[in-house]
Design a protein around this motif. Structure first.
Motif, short mmCIF file in Angstrom:
data_model
loop_
_atom_site.label_atom_id
_atom_site.label_comp_id
_atom_site.label_asym_id
_atom_site.label_seq_id
_atom_site.Cartn_x
_atom_site.Cartn_y
_atom_site.Cartn_z
N TYR A 115 0.84 -1.20 0.00
CA TYR A 115 0.00 0.00 0.00
C TYR A 115 0.87 1.25 0.00
O TYR A 115 2.04 1.23 0.42
N GLY A 118 -0.21 3.78 5.50
CA GLY A 118 -0.62 2.97 6.62
C GLY A 118 -0.96 3.89 7.78
O GLY A 118 -0.43 5.01 7.88
N LYS A 119 -1.83 3.43 8.65
CA LYS A 119 -2.19 4.26 9.79
C LYS A 119 -2.31 3.39 11.04
O LYS A 119 -2.60 2.20 10.96
N SER A 138 -3.78 1.84 4.48
CA SER A 138 -4.55 3.01 4.06
C SER A 138 -3.97 3.45 2.74
O SER A 138 -2.90 3.01 2.33
N GLY A 139 -4.64 4.35 2.08
CA GLY A 139 -4.12 4.80 0.80
C GLY A 139 -4.42 3.81 -0.31
O GLY A 139 -5.34 2.99 -0.24
N LYS A 140 -3.60 3.82 -1.33
CA LYS A 140 -3.84 3.05 -2.56
C LYS A 140 -3.15 1.70 -2.51
O LYS A 140 -2.02 1.58 -2.03
#
Length: 434
Positions: A115, A118-119, A138-140
């Motif tokens: 990805y 990240g969170k 998270s994200g793409k």
């Protein structure tokens, strides 16, 4: 001419016995045995398709191929992989190996996902029930394990000695685009939903090659395990283990010995019966039966057939079928001889009259075997069907061709002329008709 034909008969008999005695043992050992004869592991998985729908033909092929690749990484030879029902798959592995490792490699999918972000979130730990902070994607989504070639391997960094896994992308352009777009930025690599590593891309990569390190990849074994899972390919859908059973090697060998003893006794009794009832003709049939057994083993070895307990039973059953073909022919011959025909004439006409009956009876049994193979579903049933169909074909070759050739050679030699030698009363056979 008389002795020439008799010597031709003797030569065929010597070749059959010599080749069988000389190579049958080695040939038998080269045929792989199923888990019911060798011991092993049997696992049934449920394919978790959306809404429990049936697999399509292409999905079935992809699933079987993925499981085959996973089994290959275990190093187990001659696995049996069969689809059952509309969404189940059974895997049978014969031999001695770590069964728990095998189950994990086959059923657990190495879901590698990369990805752009990240969170950190707070979640409850399933084991302790306590709240912990974990990194989630998270994200793409940039790439997955399906984008990788099946050539991942564990290695160590030559400079730092750090354990790592070397990977290669199927499309180098994809990795080039990722490393170009996220140059000097972090990407987040998750394995089965858990953060594996979050490296910063420090250079553009053009050949599609890279390495994965950090996280849980601290040991050589961890890197080797990940490389194997990545090379096994992505499963089309998750697998849920429904049941598993194991057969110990001792139990498997006991089943094999018991079946072989039963088969040996049955064959010996058949041999004795044929010689007592049909005398010299019975001896010729017995020689053809030896040829049947040897040729069947050759075909099993050439086709890499895995021999199971049902398959071994079908092989022994084939002996009875091959004998049945000889009995039909011999009874037709005896009928012709009782009607006053000469031996040569009776052999010719009797075999001709018996051929249609032999072909019809074997054809119906072959059809039954084919139906069992295509509609039987389970591996044991299909294994029995394969062995049965091979046995039918070989029994026709030996009973109709080999046995007939040997019988004609012996009869044409005119060595024995008393009807008793062919299972008929007393007296002297009628002279051959012109």
């Amino acid at each position: 001419m008389k002795w020439g034909r008799f010597m031709a008969f003797l030569l065929m008999a010597v070749i059959i016995l010599g080749v069988t005695v000389g190579t049958a043992g080695r040939l038998w050992k080269s045929i792989p045995l199923g888990l019911d004869l060798q011991g092993g592991f049997n696992i049934l998985y449920q394919v978790q398709t959306p809404h429990n729908r049936a697999l399509t033909a292409s999905e079935k092929q992809a699933l079987v191929k993925a499981v085959e690749l996973r089994v290959d990484t275990i190093g187990v030879s001659s696995p049996e992989i069969d689809l059952e029902g509309h969404n189940q798959i059974r895997v049978q592995l014969a031999g001695t190996f770590n069964q728990q490792t095998a189950a994990n490699v086959i059923g657990e999918t190495a879901q590698l996902k990369i990805y752009s972000g990240g969170k950190v979130v707070t979640q409850k730990d399933k084991a302790t029930g306590k709240k912990v902070q974990v990194m989630v994607p998270s994200g793409k989504l940039l790439a997955t394990g399906a984008d990788l070639k099946s050539n991942a391997q564990a290695q160590q960094d030559p400079t730092t000695g750090q354990n790592e896994v070397a990977i290669s992308f199927k499309d180098p352009k994809l990795w080039q685009n990722i490393t170009t777009k996220y140059l000097n930025k972090q990407i987040y690599v998750f394995l089965n939903g858990t953060l594996l590593t979050d490296p910063t891309i420090d250079s553009k990569m053009y050949n599609g090659n890279s390495v994965i390190s950090g996280g849980t990849l601290t040991t050589v074994q961890a890197c080797q395990d990940l490389a194997k899972e990545l090379n096994a390919g992505a499963l089309p859908y998750p697998l849920k283990k429904q049941s598993e059973s194991s057969v110990g090697p001792t139990l498997g060998q006991a089943s094999l010995r018991a079946t072989l003893w039963a088969g040996m006794i049955a064959v010996i009794l058949i041999f004795i019966f044929m010689m007592l009832v049909y005398r010299m003709a019975g001896l010729i049939a017995d020689l053809a039966l030896i040829g049947y057994g040897y040729l069947t083993l050759v075909i099993f070895d050439g086709l890499h057939v895995v021999l199971t307990l049902p398959g071994l039973a079908a092989l022994i059953l084939g002996v009875g079928m091959a004998v049945d073909a000889n009995i039909i022919a011999y009874e037709r011959i005896k009928d012709e001889m009782r009607n006053g025909r000469s031996l040569k004439s009776a052999v010719k006409i009797g075999n001709k009259n018996a051929l249609r009956t032999i072909l019809d009876s074997n054809a119906t049994t072959f059809i039954a075997g084919a139906v069992m193979y295509f509609l039987g579903g389970q591996g044991d049933i299909r294994g029995f069907a394969v062995a049965l169909m091979i046995s039918i074909i070989v029994s026709l070759l030996t009973a109709v061709l080999l046995s007939r050739l040997m019988f004609f050679s012996f009869v044409n030699s005119n060595i024995l002329r008393r009807p008793w030698w062919f299972g008929i009363g007393k007296g002297v056979l009628k002279k051959d008709e012109a």
